[in-house]
Design a protein around this motif. Structure first.
Motif, short mmCIF file in Angstrom:
data_model
loop_
_atom_site.label_atom_id
_atom_site.label_comp_id
_atom_site.label_asym_id
_atom_site.label_seq_id
_atom_site.Cartn_x
_atom_site.Cartn_y
_atom_site.Cartn_z
N SER A 80 0.59 -1.16 0.10
CA SER A 80 -0.27 -0.29 -0.04
C SER A 80 0.59 1.35 0.20
CB SER A 80 -0.90 0.21 1.20
OG SER A 80 -0.49 0.13 2.26
N SER A 81 2.47 0.90 -0.07
CA SER A 81 2.48 2.16 0.48
C SER A 81 3.66 2.66 -0.79
CB SER A 81 3.90 2.42 1.51
OG SER A 81 4.80 3.42 1.46
N PRO A 82 3.89 3.83 -1.75
CA PRO A 82 5.00 3.16 -2.50
C PRO A 82 6.48 3.28 -2.08
CG PRO A 82 2.87 4.72 -3.35
CD PRO A 82 2.78 4.73 -1.31
N LYS A 83 6.73 3.74 -1.10
CA LYS A 83 7.99 4.11 -0.72
C LYS A 83 9.00 2.49 -0.78
CE LYS A 83 7.05 7.27 3.59
NZ LYS A 83 6.66 7.39 4.67
N THR A 84 7.72 1.50 -0.86
CA THR A 84 8.43 0.06 -1.29
C THR A 84 9.23 0.31 -2.34
OG1 THR A 84 6.62 -0.92 -0.02
CG2 THR A 84 7.74 -1.94 -1.69
N TRP A 85 8.76 1.03 -3.04
CA TRP A 85 9.82 0.67 -4.72
C TRP A 85 11.21 1.95 -4.98
CZ3 TRP A 85 4.93 0.05 -4.45
CH2 TRP A 85 4.68 -1.01 -5.56
N LYS A 86 11.70 1.62 -2.58
CA LYS A 86 12.32 2.80 -3.33
C LYS A 86 13.74 2.50 -3.46
CE LYS A 86 15.27 6.08 -0.45
NZ LYS A 86 15.51 5.63 1.62
N GLY A 87 14.45 3.62 -4.70
CA GLY A 87 15.14 2.57 -5.32
C GLY A 87 14.66 1.61 -6.51
N LEU A 88 14.05 1.11 -6.89
CA LEU A 88 13.13 0.88 -8.11
C LEU A 88 12.36 1.60 -8.92
CD1 LEU A 88 11.91 -2.04 -5.70
CD2 LEU A 88 14.32 -2.28 -7.00
N ASP A 89 12.49 0.67 -9.65
CA ASP A 89 12.06 1.22 -11.02
C ASP A 89 10.08 1.41 -10.65
OD1 ASP A 89 10.18 2.12 -13.23
OD2 ASP A 89 11.77 1.28 -14.81
N SER A 90 9.40 2.50 -10.33
CA SER A 90 8.24 2.79 -10.32
C SER A 90 7.72 2.38 -10.94
CB SER A 90 8.09 3.76 -8.90
OG SER A 90 8.24 5.09 -10.30
N SER A 91 7.52 2.12 -12.27
CA SER A 91 6.50 2.26 -13.12
C SER A 91 6.83 0.51 -13.30
CB SER A 91 7.38 1.99 -15.38
OG SER A 91 8.42 1.69 -14.75
N TYR A 146 -2.69 16.88 -6.98
CA TYR A 146 -4.28 16.92 -5.03
C TYR A 146 -3.67 17.83 -4.47
CZ TYR A 146 -6.41 13.45 -7.69
OH TYR A 146 -7.45 12.53 -8.20
N HIS A 147 -1.86 17.75 -4.72
CA HIS A 147 -0.88 18.71 -4.04
C HIS A 147 0.19 19.54 -4.68
CE1 HIS A 147 -1.80 14.85 -0.70
NE2 HIS A 147 -1.74 14.62 -1.84
N PRO A 148 -0.64 20.38 -4.86
CA PRO A 148 0.55 21.35 -6.16
C PRO A 148 1.39 22.06 -5.68
CG PRO A 148 -1.85 22.21 -5.87
CD PRO A 148 -2.14 20.88 -5.45
N ASN A 149 1.43 22.17 -3.98
CA ASN A 149 2.54 22.98 -3.34
C ASN A 149 4.00 22.18 -2.78
OD1 ASN A 149 1.53 25.37 -4.15
ND2 ASN A 149 0.22 25.18 -1.25
N GLN A 150 3.38 21.15 -3.18
CA GLN A 150 4.26 19.59 -2.75
C GLN A 150 5.39 19.72 -3.75
OE1 GLN A 150 2.65 16.10 -0.86
NE2 GLN A 150 4.32 14.99 -0.18
N VAL A 151 6.65 19.81 -3.23
CA VAL A 151 7.35 19.12 -4.41
C VAL A 151 8.51 18.13 -3.72
CG1 VAL A 151 9.84 19.67 -4.80
CG2 VAL A 151 9.11 21.05 -3.89
N PHE A 152 7.64 17.07 -5.74
CA PHE A 152 8.02 16.25 -6.09
C PHE A 152 9.47 15.51 -6.31
CE2 PHE A 152 3.76 16.40 -4.93
CZ PHE A 152 3.26 15.25 -5.17
N LYS A 153 10.00 14.37 -5.98
CA LYS A 153 11.50 14.10 -6.41
C LYS A 153 10.92 13.34 -8.06
CE LYS A 153 14.18 14.82 -2.80
NZ LYS A 153 15.40 13.84 -2.27
N THR A 154 11.50 12.81 -9.07
CA THR A 154 11.96 12.21 -10.29
C THR A 154 12.20 11.39 -10.31
OG1 THR A 154 12.59 13.55 -12.21
CG2 THR A 154 10.52 14.38 -12.02
N LEU A 155 12.04 10.49 -10.77
CA LEU A 155 13.08 8.90 -11.27
C LEU A 155 13.04 8.62 -11.70
CD1 LEU A 155 14.26 6.01 -9.51
CD2 LEU A 155 11.64 5.08 -10.38
N THR A 156 14.85 8.83 -12.49
CA THR A 156 15.17 8.82 -13.42
C THR A 156 15.53 7.42 -13.46
OG1 THR A 156 17.60 9.87 -12.90
CG2 THR A 156 16.11 11.26 -14.09
N VAL A 157 15.53 6.89 -15.28
CA VAL A 157 15.69 5.15 -14.92
C VAL A 157 16.66 5.24 -16.17
CG1 VAL A 157 15.30 2.81 -15.15
CG2 VAL A 157 13.66 4.64 -14.97
#
Length: 149
Positions: free
Chosen positions: A94-105, A138-149
């Motif tokens: 249920s948590s996207p944190k599971t993908w930390k360091g992995l290809d989230s796609s 849904y969170h326009p003021n939050q800064v998101f890091k993008t994952l580059t592969v």
């Protein structure tokens, strides 16, 4: 007495001529409870099906709820056809944190394969709401890091 003996011999002969090609994830330790990670059982069943000396192998996901972390099912495989049959429910963490360091796609991916058939009456639940809830929309003021592969 001849009939039962002939029947038994033909049954044994058919079992020898057509090796067992069914790989049920429960046989590899999956719990199907939806609370514990069943990824290892799925990978083990896949590896045995992929190495099978038959023309066609079947990975069976029976009824149950199977929690799966990001997985890659690799080939090439020996059988010309592998059937991945889903009767149960596959759920992602249920948590996207599971993908930390992995290809989230990618959650469940198949690579270097021909002759793969995926079907069944089961359900694949990627828990998408948790991903959508993080979006910029849904969170326009939050800064998101993008994952580059």
């Amino acid at each position: 007495m001849a009939f039962p003996l002939v029947f038994m011999l033909s049954l044994v002969t058919s079992l020898v001529a057509f090796p067992f090609d069914r790989y049920d994830v429960y046989d590899y330790g999956a719990t199907g409870l939806g609370a514990t990670d069943d990824s290892h059982a799925f990978v083990s069943a896949w590896e045995d099906a992929c190495k099978s000396e038959t023309q066609s192998a079947r990975v069976i996901v029976p009824r149950g709820t199977f929690l799966l972390n990001p997985l890659m099912f690799n080939g090439p495989c020996h059988p010309k056809t592998i059937h991945f049959i889903i009767y149960g429910t596959l759920i992602s963490p249920s948590s996207p944190k599971t993908w930390k360091g992995l290809d989230s796609s990618q959650w469940i991916a198949f690579k270097n394969l021909t002759g793969l058939n995926v079907y069944g009456s089961g359900l694949i639940d990627g828990q998408g709401m948790t991903w959508w809830d993080q979006s910029c929309r849904y969170h326009p003021n939050q800064v998101f890091k993008t994952l580059t592969v």
